[in-house]
Design a protein around this motif. Structure first.
Motif, PDB file in Angstrom:
ATOM      1  N   VAL A   1     -39.644  32.614  26.812  1.00 53.85           N
ATOM      2  CA  VAL A   1     -39.095  32.050  25.573  1.00 53.85           C
ATOM      3  C   VAL A   1     -37.524  32.066  25.317  1.00 53.85           C
ATOM      4  O   VAL A   1     -36.972  32.869  25.715  1.00 53.85           O
ATOM      5  N   ALA A   2     -37.236  30.951  24.886  1.00 54.98           N
ATOM      6  CA  ALA A   2     -35.569  31.039  24.722  1.00 54.98           C
ATOM      7  C   ALA A   2     -35.244  31.568  23.664  1.00 54.98           C
ATOM      8  O   ALA A   2     -35.599  31.579  22.605  1.00 54.98           O
ATOM      9  N   ASN A   3     -34.386  32.760  23.973  1.00 54.13           N
ATOM     10  CA  ASN A   3     -34.129  33.842  23.257  1.00 54.13           C
ATOM     11  C   ASN A   3     -32.688  33.226  22.622  1.00 54.13           C
ATOM     12  O   ASN A   3     -32.399  33.666  21.471  1.00 54.13           O
ATOM     13  N   HIS A   4     -31.971  32.727  23.432  1.00 59.20           N
ATOM     14  CA  HIS A   4     -30.443  32.418  23.218  1.00 59.20           C
ATOM     15  C   HIS A   4     -30.057  31.127  24.075  1.00 59.20           C
ATOM     16  O   HIS A   4     -30.270  30.923  25.284  1.00 59.20           O
ATOM     17  N   ILE A   5     -29.318  30.332  23.447  1.00 57.79           N
ATOM     18  CA  ILE A   5     -28.435  29.157  24.087  1.00 57.79           C
ATOM     19  C   ILE A   5     -27.067  29.244  23.855  1.00 57.79           C
ATOM     20  O   ILE A   5     -26.679  29.385  22.788  1.00 57.79           O
ATOM     21  N   CYS A   6     -26.508  29.311  25.037  1.00 58.00           N
ATOM     22  CA  CYS A   6     -25.021  29.530  24.904  1.00 58.00           C
ATOM     23  C   CYS A   6     -24.149  28.373  23.806  1.00 58.00           C
ATOM     24  O   CYS A   6     -24.439  27.223  24.013  1.00 58.00           O
ATOM     25  N   SER A   7     -23.598  28.906  22.812  1.00 56.69           N
ATOM     26  CA  SER A   7     -23.185  28.070  21.701  1.00 56.69           C
ATOM     27  C   SER A   7     -21.773  27.213  22.251  1.00 56.69           C
ATOM     28  O   SER A   7     -21.592  26.294  21.449  1.00 56.69           O
ATOM     29  N   HIS A   8     -21.204  27.684  23.171  1.00 57.18           N
ATOM     30  CA  HIS A   8     -20.065  27.095  23.689  1.00 57.18           C
ATOM     31  C   HIS A   8     -20.408  25.710  24.513  1.00 57.18           C
ATOM     32  O   HIS A   8     -19.645  24.575  23.924  1.00 57.18           O
ATOM     33  N   SER A   9     -21.110  25.688  25.293  1.00 58.58           N
ATOM     34  CA  SER A   9     -21.437  24.402  26.125  1.00 58.58           C
ATOM     35  C   SER A   9     -22.921  24.032  25.963  1.00 58.58           C
ATOM     36  O   SER A   9     -23.319  22.926  26.295  1.00 58.58           O
ATOM     37  N   GLY A  10     -23.856  24.994  25.962  1.00 58.97           N
ATOM     38  CA  GLY A  10     -25.359  24.749  25.779  1.00 58.97           C
ATOM     39  C   GLY A  10     -25.851  24.658  27.062  1.00 58.97           C
ATOM     40  O   GLY A  10     -26.911  24.273  27.358  1.00 58.97           O
ATOM     41  N   ARG A  11     -25.028  25.127  28.130  1.00 55.93           N
ATOM     42  CA  ARG A  11     -25.607  24.844  29.566  1.00 55.93           C
ATOM     43  C   ARG A  11     -26.055  26.339  29.940  1.00 55.93           C
ATOM     44  O   ARG A  11     -26.421  26.415  31.167  1.00 55.93           O
ATOM     45  N   LYS A  12     -26.435  27.472  29.030  1.00 58.75           N
ATOM     46  CA  LYS A  12     -26.641  28.701  29.724  1.00 58.75           C
ATOM     47  C   LYS A  12     -27.700  29.085  28.572  1.00 58.75           C
ATOM     48  O   LYS A  12     -27.646  28.869  27.529  1.00 58.75           O
ATOM     49  N   LEU A  13     -28.909  29.150  29.138  1.00 60.56           N
ATOM     50  CA  LEU A  13     -30.270  29.595  28.623  1.00 60.56           C
ATOM     51  C   LEU A  13     -30.562  30.838  28.734  1.00 60.56           C
ATOM     52  O   LEU A  13     -30.545  31.260  29.913  1.00 60.56           O
ATOM     53  N   PHE A  14     -31.027  31.817  27.860  1.00 64.38           N
ATOM     54  CA  PHE A  14     -31.511  33.053  28.135  1.00 64.38           C
ATOM     55  C   PHE A  14     -32.880  33.058  27.821  1.00 64.38           C
ATOM     56  O   PHE A  14     -33.324  32.917  26.596  1.00 64.38           O
ATOM     57  N   LEU A  15     -33.852  33.530  28.958  1.00 63.55           N
ATOM     58  CA  LEU A  15     -35.313  33.549  28.461  1.00 63.55           C
ATOM     59  C   LEU A  15     -35.737  35.034  28.589  1.00 63.55           C
ATOM     60  O   LEU A  15     -35.199  35.860  29.296  1.00 63.55           O
ATOM     61  N   VAL A  16     -36.555  35.155  27.635  1.00 68.29           N
ATOM     62  CA  VAL A  16     -37.428  36.415  27.538  1.00 68.29           C
ATOM     63  C   VAL A  16     -38.563  36.266  27.638  1.00 68.29           C
ATOM     64  O   VAL A  16     -39.393  35.224  27.899  1.00 68.29           O
ATOM     65  N   SER A  17     -39.394  37.603  27.972  1.00 70.04           N
ATOM     66  CA  SER A  17     -40.900  37.464  28.502  1.00 70.04           C
ATOM     67  C   SER A  17     -41.515  37.016  27.146  1.00 70.04           C
ATOM     68  O   SER A  17     -41.541  37.520  26.148  1.00 70.04           O
ATOM     69  N   PRO A  18     -42.812  36.247  27.478  1.00 70.30           N
ATOM     70  CA  PRO A  18     -43.565  35.902  26.152  1.00 70.30           C
ATOM     71  C   PRO A  18     -44.302  37.007  25.787  1.00 70.30           C
ATOM     72  O   PRO A  18     -44.572  37.324  24.718  1.00 70.30           O
ATOM     73  N   GLU A  19     -44.632  38.041  26.783  1.00 72.41           N
ATOM     74  CA  GLU A  19     -45.283  39.326  26.416  1.00 72.41           C
ATOM     75  C   GLU A  19     -44.457  40.223  25.995  1.00 72.41           C
ATOM     76  O   GLU A  19     -44.756  41.094  25.507  1.00 72.41           O
ATOM     77  N   GLY A  20     -43.078  40.070  25.640  1.00 73.48           N
ATOM     78  CA  GLY A  20     -42.254  40.932  24.915  1.00 73.48           C
ATOM     79  C   GLY A  20     -41.473  41.947  26.068  1.00 73.48           C
ATOM     80  O   GLY A  20     -41.595  41.618  27.329  1.00 73.48           O
ATOM     81  N   GLY A  21     -40.738  42.999  25.498  1.00 72.02           N
ATOM     82  CA  GLY A  21     -39.950  43.641  26.598  1.00 72.02           C
ATOM     83  C   GLY A  21     -38.376  43.375  26.698  1.00 72.02           C
ATOM     84  O   GLY A  21     -37.986  42.673  25.847  1.00 72.02           O
ATOM     85  N   ASP A  22     -37.778  44.183  27.369  1.00 66.62           N
ATOM     86  CA  ASP A  22     -36.244  44.048  27.419  1.00 66.62           C
ATOM     87  C   ASP A  22     -35.627  43.196  28.573  1.00 66.62           C
ATOM     88  O   ASP A  22     -34.714  42.788  28.511  1.00 66.62           O
ATOM     89  N   ALA A  23     -36.521  42.629  29.566  1.00 67.04           N
ATOM     90  CA  ALA A  23     -35.991  41.920  30.766  1.00 67.04           C
ATOM     91  C   ALA A  23     -35.678  40.562  29.917  1.00 67.04           C
ATOM     92  O   ALA A  23     -36.137  39.823  29.082  1.00 67.04           O
ATOM     93  N   MET A  24     -34.567  40.138  30.637  1.00 64.16           N
ATOM     94  CA  MET A  24     -33.983  38.785  30.480  1.00 64.16           C
ATOM     95  C   MET A  24     -33.634  38.065  31.532  1.00 64.16           C
ATOM     96  O   MET A  24     -33.158  38.661  32.478  1.00 64.16           O
ATOM     97  N   VAL A  25     -33.734  36.641  31.546  1.00 71.50           N
ATOM     98  CA  VAL A  25     -33.155  35.700  32.780  1.00 71.50           C
ATOM     99  C   VAL A  25     -32.342  34.758  32.227  1.00 71.50           C
ATOM    100  O   VAL A  25     -32.546  33.955  31.289  1.00 71.50           O
ATOM    101  N   THR A  26     -31.060  34.636  33.107  1.00 71.17           N
ATOM    102  CA  THR A  26     -30.156  33.593  32.634  1.00 71.17           C
ATOM    103  C   THR A  26     -30.586  32.343  33.494  1.00 71.17           C
ATOM    104  O   THR A  26     -30.773  32.501  34.658  1.00 71.17           O
ATOM    105  N   VAL A  27     -30.413  31.199  32.811  1.00 64.99           N
ATOM    106  CA  VAL A  27     -30.900  29.826  33.476  1.00 64.99           C
ATOM    107  C   VAL A  27     -29.486  29.065  32.915  1.00 64.99           C
ATOM    108  O   VAL A  27     -29.308  28.777  31.940  1.00 64.99           O
TER     109      VAL A  27
END
Length: 183
Positions: free
Chosen positions: A49-75
């Motif tokens: 799930v898209a948790n955050h998209i960088c407001s400066h460029s829009g070229r960085k997306l942060f995904l979190v698990s649909p099941e919840g939890g603290d883990a996050m992946v940068t795209v």
């Protein structure tokens, strides 16, 4: 001759079908940090799930698990892609992309960073907030809003991570997006 031609055609078709059906490794958000080192340079599929998209460029997306939890992946978008649409925050993304090392941090790097921070403090220079805390959270760092200096707090956390890694450098990973779909 006819048998040889038929065998050759069958072999070519089998190779074609195998290459078309090449399976991309699917990695979950919660397993990404543990498995990323094994997939550097390889294509994976990751869903979150898209948790955050960088407001400066829009070229960085942060995904979190649909099941919840603290883990996050940068795209990151690849250079040919348009920025991610900030209106898709909260939507589910399935990303196909290549795992890459974002940064390698060792004690020498931290010594240099700490010296820069200390010099700025001595000169009375107040650090501008360049990024939100999302990047630190994606790196597995705790953002202590009460810390007198966020950078020094992050340096100390990174030193602890290196210590826990038997003094070896630590690596941070991201996925460079080749394609994605949103739900």
């Amino acid at each position: 001759m006819k048998k040889l031609l038929l065998s050759t055609v069958a072999a070519v078709m089998a190779l074609f079908m195998m290459s078309c059906g090449a399976k991309v490794n699917e990695v979950s958000i919660k397993d990404f940090s543990a498995k990323a080192k094994d997939f550097v340079g390889q294509e994976i599929s990751i869903k979150g799930v898209a948790n955050h998209i960088c407001s400066h460029s829009g070229r960085k997306l942060f995904l979190v698990s649909p099941e919840g939890g603290d883990a996050m992946v940068t795209v990151f978008t690849n250079p040919e892609m348009k920025p991610f649409d900030k209106e898709t925050i909260g939507k589910t993304y399935t990303v196909n992309g290549t795992v890459k090392i974002t940064q390698t941090i060792d004690n020498e790097y931290l010594d240099e960073w700490e010296a820069e921070v200390m010099k700025a403090i001595e000169e009375g220079i107040v650090a501008e907030e360049e990024h939100c805390g999302t990047e630190a959270k994606a790196a597995g760092l705790e953002v202590d809003e009460q810390a007198e200096n966020q950078e020094l707090a992050q340096i100390n956390q990174l030193r602890e991570k290196i210590k826990a890694n038997n003094g070896e450098p630590i690596h941070f990973y991201h996925v460079e997006c080749n394609s994605f779909v949103t739900e």
